[in-house]
Design an enzyme around this catalytic site. Structure first.
Site, PDB file in Angstrom:
ATOM      1  N   HIS A 151       0.993  -1.729  -0.008  1.00 52.94           N
ATOM      2  CA  HIS A 151       0.167   0.045   0.157  1.00 52.94           C
ATOM      3  C   HIS A 151       0.438   1.496   0.030  1.00 52.94           C
ATOM      4  O   HIS A 151       0.322   2.584  -0.744  1.00 52.94           O
ATOM      5  CB  HIS A 151      -0.900  -0.097   1.011  1.00 52.94           C
ATOM      6  CG  HIS A 151      -0.481  -0.444   2.774  1.00 52.94           C
ATOM      7  ND1 HIS A 151       0.117  -1.429   3.001  1.00 52.94           N
ATOM      8  CD2 HIS A 151       0.506   0.099   3.540  1.00 52.94           C
ATOM      9  CE1 HIS A 151       0.507  -1.456   3.923  1.00 52.94           C
ATOM     10  NE2 HIS A 151       0.640  -0.646   4.156  1.00 52.94           N
TER      11      HIS A 151
ATOM     12  N   CYS B 286       8.183  -0.590  -2.524  1.00 47.85           N
ATOM     13  CA  CYS B 286       7.091  -0.567  -1.162  1.00 47.85           C
ATOM     14  C   CYS B 286       7.918   0.748  -0.832  1.00 47.85           C
ATOM     15  O   CYS B 286       8.327   1.851  -1.434  1.00 47.85           O
ATOM     16  CB  CYS B 286       7.489  -1.383  -0.321  1.00 47.85           C
ATOM     17  SG  CYS B 286       9.401  -1.564   0.105  1.00 47.85           S
ATOM     18  N   GLY B 287       7.263   1.508   0.528  1.00 46.71           N
ATOM     19  CA  GLY B 287       7.803   2.629   0.985  1.00 46.71           C
ATOM     20  C   GLY B 287       9.612   2.973   0.455  1.00 46.71           C
ATOM     21  O   GLY B 287       9.274   3.915   0.528  1.00 46.71           O
TER      22      GLY B 287
ATOM     23  N   GLY C 194      11.166   0.571  -0.911  1.00 45.60           N
ATOM     24  CA  GLY C 194      11.743  -0.328  -2.366  1.00 45.60           C
ATOM     25  C   GLY C 194      13.087  -1.244  -0.451  1.00 45.60           C
ATOM     26  O   GLY C 194      13.235  -2.587  -1.501  1.00 45.60           O
ATOM     27  N   ILE C 195      13.374  -0.902   0.104  1.00 43.55           N
ATOM     28  CA  ILE C 195      14.140  -1.929   0.811  1.00 43.55           C
ATOM     29  C   ILE C 195      13.948  -3.762   1.568  1.00 43.55           C
ATOM     30  O   ILE C 195      13.901  -4.305   0.562  1.00 43.55           O
ATOM     31  CB  ILE C 195      14.773  -1.945   2.013  1.00 43.55           C
ATOM     32  CG1 ILE C 195      15.887  -0.260   1.759  1.00 43.55           C
ATOM     33  CG2 ILE C 195      15.693  -2.227   2.909  1.00 43.55           C
ATOM     34  CD1 ILE C 195      15.691   0.529   3.186  1.00 43.55           C
ATOM     35  N   GLY C 196      12.315  -3.813   2.056  1.00 36.26           N
ATOM     36  CA  GLY C 196      11.712  -4.981   1.934  1.00 36.26           C
ATOM     37  C   GLY C 196      11.459  -5.870   0.897  1.00 36.26           C
ATOM     38  O   GLY C 196      11.193  -6.757   1.275  1.00 36.26           O
TER      39      GLY C 196
ATOM     40  N   HIS D 198      25.895  -4.693 -15.346  1.00 32.48           N
ATOM     41  CA  HIS D 198      26.412  -5.495 -14.615  1.00 32.48           C
ATOM     42  C   HIS D 198      25.489  -6.878 -13.794  1.00 32.48           C
ATOM     43  O   HIS D 198      26.452  -8.072 -13.396  1.00 32.48           O
ATOM     44  CB  HIS D 198      27.064  -4.774 -13.630  1.00 32.48           C
ATOM     45  CG  HIS D 198      28.140  -3.819 -13.821  1.00 32.48           C
ATOM     46  ND1 HIS D 198      29.028  -2.964 -13.175  1.00 32.48           N
ATOM     47  CD2 HIS D 198      28.323  -2.816 -14.851  1.00 32.48           C
ATOM     48  CE1 HIS D 198      29.809  -1.820 -13.600  1.00 32.48           C
ATOM     49  NE2 HIS D 198      29.666  -2.055 -15.243  1.00 32.48           N
TER      50      HIS D 198
ATOM     51  N   ARG E 274      32.894  -9.975 -18.311  1.00 31.99           N
ATOM     52  CA  ARG E 274      33.609 -10.355 -17.271  1.00 31.99           C
ATOM     53  C   ARG E 274      32.335 -10.310 -15.974  1.00 31.99           C
ATOM     54  O   ARG E 274      32.165 -10.976 -14.735  1.00 31.99           O
ATOM     55  CB  ARG E 274      34.661  -9.767 -16.516  1.00 31.99           C
ATOM     56  CG  ARG E 274      33.630  -7.889 -16.525  1.00 31.99           C
ATOM     57  CD  ARG E 274      35.211  -7.602 -15.775  1.00 31.99           C
ATOM     58  NE  ARG E 274      34.584  -5.965 -15.328  1.00 31.99           N
ATOM     59  CZ  ARG E 274      34.560  -4.845 -16.213  1.00 31.99           C
ATOM     60  NH1 ARG E 274      34.475  -4.981 -17.292  1.00 31.99           N
ATOM     61  NH2 ARG E 274      33.958  -3.921 -15.459  1.00 31.99           N
TER      62      ARG E 274
END
Lengths: 149, 149
Positions: A17, A73-74, A76-78, A106, A140
């Protein structure tokens, strides 16, 4: 013999949300760019836990409904932590166009993760366009990406 | 009866070669803050693939050599994807202090991931201090974090 018009590529989107407003902006941007947004929810009025929404997007990539996706998300981390529990997902949390370019060149990222509370809509839209238009550099970087599988 | 002086908390660090200079800066900053840095490598002269370095840090958390850690690569993206393949790791890629605060309050992150090519050393040091000093907020965030396990 006439050319068969190609179907626009589907891009899956999911958010909790706290990320629903930015997701709606990106759905419109995808249409403008000529893609077919596949919006897996949620909307701002319907609470949803970010791990469940990440799982929903991972399932859409696994079953072929889309090849690439966007998560919000708020912060983006979770939602990016949750998405990267899945070995077929390489979700890149980006805050600017440089990150959106590097994650393709990359890391061959197949999911762009964004934080609605941390970046503005214009930055997010440019991240999206860069993410979708940048090719993996290979070379690479390929054996490193293979180790993520 | 005298108080036993407590041992400084160990903080594990790992990076690929592209993140080694910022990691060295953060090793010094950890010492300044009163922590005991546990540097798992690499250095700038010794190439190492980011997935291998993420695995090395994940192993240090799993076997109890440290409870929290720091990961650095060029963008922070590849090494955070690799770290989050491990279910005991919640690696938060941060670009600013707000993200470093939110990843603790909302996601109970145990690893801070940073990109040496994308943020400056002062921002990285403040992210580190914020990451280490901010408590998990619990409450509504707890069942979401549980789903990451």
């Amino acid at each position: 013999m006439s050319a068969v018009p190609s179907q626009p590529e589907a891009i899956a989107l999911a958010s909790d949300h706290a990320g629903a407003h930015l997701k709606a902006t990106l759905v419109a941007e995808l249409e403008r760019l000529g893609f077919r947004p596949l919006d897996l929810g949620t909307d701002a009025a319907t609470p949803a836990d970010y791990p469940d929404m990440a799982d929903r997007l991972a399932a859409a990539l696994a079953d072929g409904r889309a090849r690439r996706g966007v998560l919000v998300c708020g912060s983006g981390i979770g939602i990016s932590i949750a998405a990267n529990r899945h070995r077929h997902v390489r979700a890149a949390l980006c805050h600017d166009v440089t990150g959106a370019r590097l994650c393709r060149e990359h890391n061959d990222a197949n999911v762009l993760a964004l934080g609605e509370r941390l970046i503005g809509a214009e930055v997010a839209k440019e991240c999206l366009a860069t993410f979708l238009s940048t090719e993996f550099a290979g070379g690479r970087h390929a054996p490193r990406v293979a180790k993520l599988g």
